[in-house]
Design an enzyme around this catalytic site. Structure first.
Site, short mmCIF file in Angstrom:
data_model
loop_
_atom_site.label_atom_id
_atom_site.label_comp_id
_atom_site.label_asym_id
_atom_site.label_seq_id
_atom_site.Cartn_x
_atom_site.Cartn_y
_atom_site.Cartn_z
N VAL A 14 0.84 -1.21 0.00
CA VAL A 14 0.00 0.00 0.00
C VAL A 14 0.88 1.26 0.00
O VAL A 14 0.69 2.17 -0.83
CB VAL A 14 -0.95 0.00 1.22
CG1 VAL A 14 -1.66 1.35 1.37
CG2 VAL A 14 -1.98 -1.12 1.09
N ARG A 15 1.84 1.31 0.88
CA ARG A 15 2.67 2.53 0.99
C ARG A 15 3.53 2.73 -0.26
O ARG A 15 3.66 3.85 -0.75
CB ARG A 15 3.55 2.44 2.25
CG ARG A 15 2.72 2.46 3.55
CD ARG A 15 2.89 3.75 4.32
NE ARG A 15 1.90 3.87 5.39
CZ ARG A 15 2.17 3.77 6.70
NH1 ARG A 15 3.41 3.56 7.12
NH2 ARG A 15 1.20 3.92 7.59
N ARG A 45 -10.71 -19.23 1.92
CA ARG A 45 -10.60 -20.12 0.77
C ARG A 45 -11.92 -20.02 0.02
O ARG A 45 -12.98 -19.92 0.64
CB ARG A 45 -10.32 -21.55 1.22
CG ARG A 45 -8.99 -21.64 1.97
CD ARG A 45 -8.43 -23.05 2.04
NE ARG A 45 -6.99 -23.01 2.24
CZ ARG A 45 -6.39 -23.07 3.43
NH1 ARG A 45 -7.10 -23.17 4.52
NH2 ARG A 45 -5.08 -23.03 3.53
N GLY A 87 -0.18 -18.69 -0.60
CA GLY A 87 0.62 -19.86 -0.94
C GLY A 87 0.37 -20.32 -2.37
O GLY A 87 -0.16 -19.58 -3.21
N ASP A 88 0.71 -21.56 -2.61
CA ASP A 88 0.65 -22.14 -3.94
C ASP A 88 -0.74 -22.04 -4.57
O ASP A 88 -0.89 -21.66 -5.73
CB ASP A 88 1.09 -23.61 -3.83
CG ASP A 88 1.03 -24.34 -5.14
OD1 ASP A 88 1.94 -24.11 -5.96
OD2 ASP A 88 0.08 -25.12 -5.36
N THR A 133 3.24 -17.94 3.74
CA THR A 133 2.78 -19.18 4.37
C THR A 133 3.85 -19.61 5.36
O THR A 133 5.03 -19.44 5.09
CB THR A 133 2.54 -20.31 3.34
OG1 THR A 133 2.52 -21.57 4.03
CG2 THR A 133 3.63 -20.39 2.29
N ILE A 134 3.43 -20.18 6.48
CA ILE A 134 4.44 -20.62 7.45
C ILE A 134 5.19 -21.85 6.96
O ILE A 134 6.25 -22.18 7.47
CB ILE A 134 3.82 -20.93 8.84
CG1 ILE A 134 2.82 -22.08 8.76
CG2 ILE A 134 3.20 -19.68 9.45
CD1 ILE A 134 2.45 -22.65 10.13
N ASP A 172 7.07 -23.78 1.64
CA ASP A 172 6.96 -24.86 0.64
C ASP A 172 6.79 -24.32 -0.78
O ASP A 172 6.19 -24.97 -1.63
CB ASP A 172 5.77 -25.76 1.01
CG ASP A 172 4.44 -25.01 1.04
OD1 ASP A 172 4.45 -23.75 0.98
OD2 ASP A 172 3.39 -25.65 1.15
N ARG A 177 11.73 -38.12 30.48
CA ARG A 177 10.79 -38.74 29.55
C ARG A 177 11.22 -38.50 28.10
O ARG A 177 12.03 -37.64 27.83
CB ARG A 177 9.40 -38.11 29.71
CG ARG A 177 8.61 -38.62 30.86
CD ARG A 177 7.25 -37.94 30.84
NE ARG A 177 6.51 -38.23 32.05
CZ ARG A 177 5.79 -37.33 32.71
NH1 ARG A 177 5.72 -36.08 32.28
NH2 ARG A 177 5.12 -37.68 33.79
N ARG A 233 2.31 -28.85 6.44
CA ARG A 233 1.68 -29.63 5.36
C ARG A 233 2.64 -30.70 4.85
O ARG A 233 3.14 -31.48 5.63
CB ARG A 233 1.20 -28.71 4.23
CG ARG A 233 0.04 -27.82 4.71
CD ARG A 233 -0.93 -27.55 3.62
NE ARG A 233 -0.52 -26.39 2.84
CZ ARG A 233 -1.31 -25.74 2.02
NH1 ARG A 233 -2.55 -26.14 1.82
NH2 ARG A 233 -0.89 -24.70 1.36
P1 ADP Z 1 -2.73 -21.44 -0.22
O1 ADP Z 1 -2.70 -20.25 -1.08
O2 ADP Z 1 -2.29 -21.17 1.19
O3 ADP Z 1 -1.99 -22.61 -0.85
P2 ADP Z 1 -5.28 -22.64 -0.96
O4 ADP Z 1 -4.66 -23.77 -1.70
O5 ADP Z 1 -6.43 -22.95 -0.09
O6 ADP Z 1 -4.24 -21.88 -0.02
O7 ADP Z 1 -5.72 -21.55 -2.04
C1 ADP Z 1 -6.37 -20.37 -1.66
C2 ADP Z 1 -7.46 -20.02 -2.66
O8 ADP Z 1 -6.88 -19.83 -3.95
C3 ADP Z 1 -8.50 -21.12 -2.90
O9 ADP Z 1 -9.53 -21.12 -1.96
C4 ADP Z 1 -9.04 -20.75 -4.27
O10 ADP Z 1 -9.99 -19.73 -4.20
C5 ADP Z 1 -7.79 -20.25 -4.97
N1 ADP Z 1 -7.23 -21.35 -5.76
C6 ADP Z 1 -6.56 -22.44 -5.31
N2 ADP Z 1 -6.22 -23.27 -6.32
C7 ADP Z 1 -6.71 -22.71 -7.45
C8 ADP Z 1 -6.69 -23.06 -8.83
N3 ADP Z 1 -6.13 -24.19 -9.27
N4 ADP Z 1 -7.29 -22.22 -9.71
C9 ADP Z 1 -7.87 -21.08 -9.29
N5 ADP Z 1 -7.92 -20.70 -8.01
C10 ADP Z 1 -7.35 -21.47 -7.09
#
Ligand code: ADP
Length: 319
Positions: free
Chosen positions: A24-25, A72, A102-103, A125-126, A129, A162, A171
């Site tokens: 934002v900044r 999600r 995350g991914d 993400t913690i 990965d 112990r 994960r």
């Molecule tokens: P993270 O980002 O921590 O890996 P998730 O895998 O739950 O968490 O993804 C977060 C959100 O990103 C999902 O709820 C969904 O809305 C979106 N998302 C995840 N995978 C896909 C995908 N293959 N295509 C489109 N959107 C996705």
């Protein structure tokens, strides 16, 4: 690029707030307007947006969690859901998106890039990965939280002589367990990337006991199974009284460490710079302390590697 939106998505992580602040900044500094979408992609699809100014991100640099909330969204995984998100962007004149997550969140950002939105991802993400970065935002804070728990459990483990099993998050990745285990002097670290034969683990525990060790601490990453199951097997095979602690969600909270705040600030500033340069469909990261860009598609293909030498060292130091 005149107007961008920032959101946090998927599992929350300490350091997301300083990342939002940096986005934002920096954006305002460079003359852009910024919206924040609440609840990740869910808020983007529904136009649940906050117009952000310099003050909107005041007093959050030290706070865990995310001021924009995270979620999600199954609907966003459908083409119709993503079309709705694009419509909201068009209505508000939004040309760029910064997603902190995350991914899965990056897969969503990649899908939006294919529809014409400029997107940049910040790894938050913690679990540590994500390929394309040595560290994700939140990882260092989580490791410190686990370390604090190990130190405390060590006190009681010594007093009662112990064996303790501590189950960590991550994960399918073992980095939290590996780093906290090495820092905490654990006897054994069990992670998905390195499956050691169970007999070997038992042998080491018995060997340590013989040489006079009063207790043992075993770190189990959730990706290899339940701490409870490991504890049962260890008690059966060694006869040592074995207790379990599942650390759970405390690992996702807390004030971000200095490292996570610095990382979040650097990656946030860099994400904005990339959008200004017209880049899209990429994630930012840090490799050997240098800011790096990786196309989303490449980060999906590659696998984040653990440092084998750290794992071997942890074994050597726990003899
Ligand atoms: P993270 O980002 O921590 O890996 P998730 O895998 O739950 O968490 O993804 C977060 C959100 O990103 C999902 O709820 C969904 O809305 C979106 N998302 C995840 N995978 C896909 C995908 N293959 N295509 C489109 N959107 C996705």
């Amino acid at each position: 690029m005149k107007r961008i939106v920032v959101l946090t998505s998927g599992g929350d992580a300490p350091g997301m707030n300083p990342a939002i602040r940096a986005v934002v900044r920096s954006a305002i500094y460079h003359g852009m307007e910024v919206y924040g979408a609440y609840h990740g992609y869910h808020g983007l699809m529904n136009g649940d947006l906050l117009r952000m100014d310099l003050g909107s991100v005041g007093d959050i640099i030290h706070r865990g969690g995310t001021m924009l909330y995270s979620a999600r969204s199954e609907e966003f995984k459908t083409a119709a859901g993503r079309e709705r998100a694009m419509e909201v962007c068009h209505q508000h004149g939004i040309e760029g998106l910064v997603v902190i997550g995350g991914d899965g969140s990056f897969r969503g950002a990649h899908a939006l890039a294919e529809l014409g939105l400029h997107t940049v991802g910040i790894p938050g993400t913690i679990d540590n990965d994500i390929a394309g970065t040595d560290f994700t935002i939140g990882f260092h804070t989580a490791v410190n939280t686990v370390l604090d728990a190990i130190d405390k459990i060590r006190d009681t483990a010594t007093s009662h002589e112990r064996t303790y099993v501590i189950e960590t998050m991550g994960r399918n990745a073992g980095d939290i367990a590996l780093w906290a285990g090495l820092a905490g002097g654990a006897e054994t670290i069990i992670i998905p990337e390195k499956q050691e034969p169970f007999e070997q683990i038992i042998e080491r525990l018995l060997h340590g006991h013989k040489r006079g060790k009063k207790h043992s601490i075993i770190i189990v990453a959730e990706g290899v199974g339940k701490g409870d199951d490991f504890a049962k097997r260890i008690q059966e095979e060694t006869g040592f009284e074995t207790r379990v602690t599942v650390l759970g969600y405390i690992q996702r909270g807390g004030s971000p460490t200095a490292y996570d705040r610095v990382l979040a600030s650097r990656l946030g500033g860099y994400a904005v710079q990339l959008l200004m340069e017209g880049k899209s469909d990429v994630m930012v990261g840090i490799q050997q302390n240098q800011l790096m860009v990786t196309p989303f598609l490449q980060s999906f293909e590659d696998v984040h590697q653990i440092d084998d030498s750290m794992y071997e060292l942890a074994k050597i130091l726990s003899i």
